[in-house]
Design a protein around this motif. Structure first.
Motif, short mmCIF file in Angstrom:
data_model
loop_
_atom_site.label_atom_id
_atom_site.label_comp_id
_atom_site.label_asym_id
_atom_site.label_seq_id
_atom_site.Cartn_x
_atom_site.Cartn_y
_atom_site.Cartn_z
N GLY A 68 0.83 -1.05 0.04
CA GLY A 68 0.37 0.07 0.01
C GLY A 68 0.88 1.01 -0.11
N LEU A 69 1.99 1.60 0.62
CA LEU A 69 3.06 2.22 0.53
C LEU A 69 3.15 2.94 -0.18
CD1 LEU A 69 3.89 4.61 2.26
CD2 LEU A 69 6.01 2.97 2.91
N TYR A 70 4.00 1.11 -0.95
CA TYR A 70 4.00 1.45 -2.46
C TYR A 70 3.50 1.71 -2.92
CZ TYR A 70 6.71 0.10 -7.31
OH TYR A 70 7.07 -0.23 -8.77
N GLN A 71 1.74 1.47 -3.76
CA GLN A 71 1.29 1.69 -4.40
C GLN A 71 0.86 3.31 -4.44
OE1 GLN A 71 -1.07 -0.30 -6.03
NE2 GLN A 71 -2.23 1.22 -7.17
N HIS A 72 1.01 4.25 -3.07
CA HIS A 72 0.93 5.14 -2.91
C HIS A 72 1.88 6.16 -3.19
CE1 HIS A 72 -3.06 6.63 -0.11
NE2 HIS A 72 -2.74 4.92 -0.37
N VAL A 73 3.06 5.88 -2.93
CA VAL A 73 4.55 6.37 -3.30
C VAL A 73 4.58 6.65 -5.06
CG1 VAL A 73 6.89 5.85 -4.30
CG2 VAL A 73 6.07 5.64 -1.29
N LEU A 74 4.34 5.52 -5.33
CA LEU A 74 4.08 5.35 -7.11
C LEU A 74 3.26 6.46 -7.37
CD1 LEU A 74 5.57 3.77 -9.58
CD2 LEU A 74 3.20 2.31 -9.21
N GLU A 75 1.91 6.37 -7.02
CA GLU A 75 0.83 7.70 -7.35
C GLU A 75 1.58 8.97 -7.71
OE1 GLU A 75 -2.75 6.04 -5.95
OE2 GLU A 75 -2.80 4.79 -7.41
N ARG A 76 1.70 9.12 -6.02
CA ARG A 76 2.10 10.43 -5.76
C ARG A 76 3.98 11.44 -6.83
NH1 ARG A 76 6.51 12.04 -2.59
NH2 ARG A 76 5.99 13.82 -1.33
N VAL A 77 4.00 9.99 -7.19
CA VAL A 77 5.72 10.32 -8.25
C VAL A 77 4.95 10.67 -9.47
CG1 VAL A 77 6.81 8.33 -8.76
CG2 VAL A 77 8.14 10.29 -8.13
N TYR A 78 4.20 10.01 -9.94
CA TYR A 78 3.46 10.08 -11.53
C TYR A 78 2.89 11.28 -11.64
CZ TYR A 78 4.34 5.33 -14.38
OH TYR A 78 4.30 5.00 -15.47
N SER A 79 2.30 12.27 -10.28
CA SER A 79 0.80 12.83 -9.89
C SER A 79 2.13 14.46 -10.66
CB SER A 79 0.46 13.47 -9.03
OG SER A 79 -0.81 12.08 -9.46
N SER A 80 3.36 13.92 -10.27
CA SER A 80 4.06 15.24 -10.12
C SER A 80 4.69 15.67 -10.82
CB SER A 80 5.11 15.04 -8.62
OG SER A 80 6.29 15.97 -8.77
N LEU A 81 5.34 14.12 -11.57
CA LEU A 81 5.57 14.25 -12.46
C LEU A 81 4.71 15.04 -13.52
CD1 LEU A 81 9.20 14.69 -14.63
CD2 LEU A 81 7.83 11.91 -15.60
N ARG A 82 3.81 14.12 -14.49
CA ARG A 82 2.50 14.89 -15.11
C ARG A 82 2.26 15.91 -15.09
NH1 ARG A 82 4.82 11.50 -18.58
NH2 ARG A 82 3.97 9.44 -18.37
N ASN A 83 2.58 16.76 -13.51
CA ASN A 83 1.73 18.27 -13.44
C ASN A 83 2.70 18.34 -13.92
OD1 ASN A 83 -0.41 17.40 -12.37
ND2 ASN A 83 -0.01 17.50 -10.21
N THR A 84 4.09 18.39 -13.14
CA THR A 84 5.28 19.38 -14.31
C THR A 84 4.53 19.73 -16.09
OG1 THR A 84 6.30 18.22 -12.85
CG2 THR A 84 7.66 19.65 -14.40
N GLU A 85 4.85 18.69 -16.25
CA GLU A 85 4.95 18.80 -18.20
C GLU A 85 3.41 19.28 -18.33
OE1 GLU A 85 6.68 13.72 -18.81
OE2 GLU A 85 4.38 14.24 -18.65
N GLN A 86 2.45 19.40 -17.51
CA GLN A 86 1.12 19.61 -18.30
C GLN A 86 1.33 21.38 -18.42
OE1 GLN A 86 -1.85 17.41 -16.49
NE2 GLN A 86 -3.09 18.10 -18.18
N ALA A 87 2.14 21.94 -17.50
CA ALA A 87 2.31 23.11 -17.11
C ALA A 87 2.97 23.88 -18.71
CB ALA A 87 3.54 23.65 -16.37
#
Lengths: 229, 229
Positions: A68-87
DNA sequence: ATTGCAATGTACCTGGGAGTTAATTTCGTG
DNA sequence: CACGAAATTAACTCCCAGGTACATTGCAAT
């Protein structure tokens, strides 16, 4: 127990603050580092706990178990990068400069997010099991394709891009180079020396990647001559 | 124990043959599968032992410890792939066909050796620690660069290749696409669908990769138009 | 046949790491 | 201000997986 033993209460940990969000963030930050560094099996919950400002119990309290921890880590880091790209906005650029800009941005964002890269590598070792489980990750990925699709359409309409240019293929081409550049630096440098991973080498490589991508879809594209070293 | 119990000796394990080389090979084959599938930390020596024709004791006898086993697995799979690559002779082809051939061969050999890919991914997670320790791996990598260097020289001499063409960069370009194609199939498909990893998709991609590489170094290169689907 | 070493089998030990139990403290709300 | 839910602490359990000890067998040479 020895609660309240005598007046020598100096080291009493008594009185903590409630701050669930900060605790979660703290855990995720450390866990990201550990999972990125050691992988899912390699990471150690005790070690993660030790490095946080909180305790192991809290990890299980908020995230259930290691996966569960790993899953959250993964989603968090994906979100972060995609947000940057979207900017990045390229809607008001002509197709070719837009494509160049997107390619450069992808190259750079990969270089700047080695943890993301490592976690994706780890995910692939696990056959993307946790990406597949995720509710949010698939949604994040649509944005970048949409952007490329727009550029493709405009480029084809104005005749500067080949009719067989495909947004998904473009994304693949850009990603493959950008990803590999970071993901395989260790083995590549160990095998062939680090000349491509010096500051100079990276500059050249970045230019090469842009030339490759543009060369594949821009009609009559002529790459810039690189000064031979 | 029940050694020699009665005349019904059919399944008796009694009397084993000494065959060290076969035992080692057997261990390495199974260990390769396990390490490739699970990673260094994720792989389980008991599990490996169970799947071999021999025992855990033998693994430690021949390879010392888990890391020693992993190191041997890594070197074995590197050797195997590089030997395959080396078999390809392009010295009697003109530069451009030679380069096309090398690129296609690299693409194909990656597709055909997913275990190699996974082990290299794992190695990169470990910052190439074991590649660096290896005595033999660095030697293996020279061959492919030499081959590309020869093609580059001939191509520049005859004027078909740009003067800034560089063998190491060429290898990087070819490898990045070929490697990523296999290494990131799981997350890429999970994110964007598997259209690039169908038989048709792979054909197109392979052609694209060739076009990208040739486009980067061949003067005036014109990619083939792909039938848009 | 004996001996000696390489190769193998069986059983065991041990530490560490995932996950838990139960008690304690904070703090918003009636 | 009491009370209950949420947040947190500390200590504990348990089992698995890496590694080892020691006995045994095969085989080649003397």
């Amino acid at each position: 127990m020895d609660r309240g033993t005598g007046p020598a209460d100096k080291k009493r940990k008594t009185s903590w603050k409630k701050d669930p969000e900060a605790v979660k963030e703290n855990i995720l930050t450390i866990a990201t580092e550990e999972f990125a560094a050691q992988g899912l099996a390699g990471a150690n919950i005790n070690e993660i706990a030790k490095r946080t400002a909180t305790s192991k119990r809290m990890i299980y309290y908020y995230f259930g178990d290691k996966e569960g921890l790993y899953q959250h880590v993964l989603e968090r880091v994906y979100s972060s990068l995609r947000n940057t790209e979207q900017a990045l906005n390229v809607a008001d650029l002509d197709p070719v400069p837009a494509l160049r800009r997107l390619t450069e941005a992808t190259f750079d964002s990969h270089v700047n997010n080695p943890q993301f890269i490592r976690l994706v590598m780890i995910e692939n070792i696990h056959n993307a099991e946790y990406v597949k489980k995720s509710e949010i990750i698939p949604k994040l990925n649509k944005a970048i394709i949409d952007k490329l699709a727009d550029v493709c359409e405009r480029g084809k309409a104005s005749g500067v891009l080949r009719q067989d240019a495909d947004p998904l293929e473009l994304h693949w081409m850009t990603s493959s180079a950008s990803f590999y550049n970071v993901s395989n630096e260790a083995t590549f440098s160990a095998s062939f020396g680090n000349s491509l991973h010096t500051v100079e080498g990276q500059k050249r490589l970045r230019q090469r990647v842009v030339d490759m991508v543009l060369g594949a879809v821009v009609i009559g594209y002529q790459p810039n001559e690189l000064h031979s070293n």
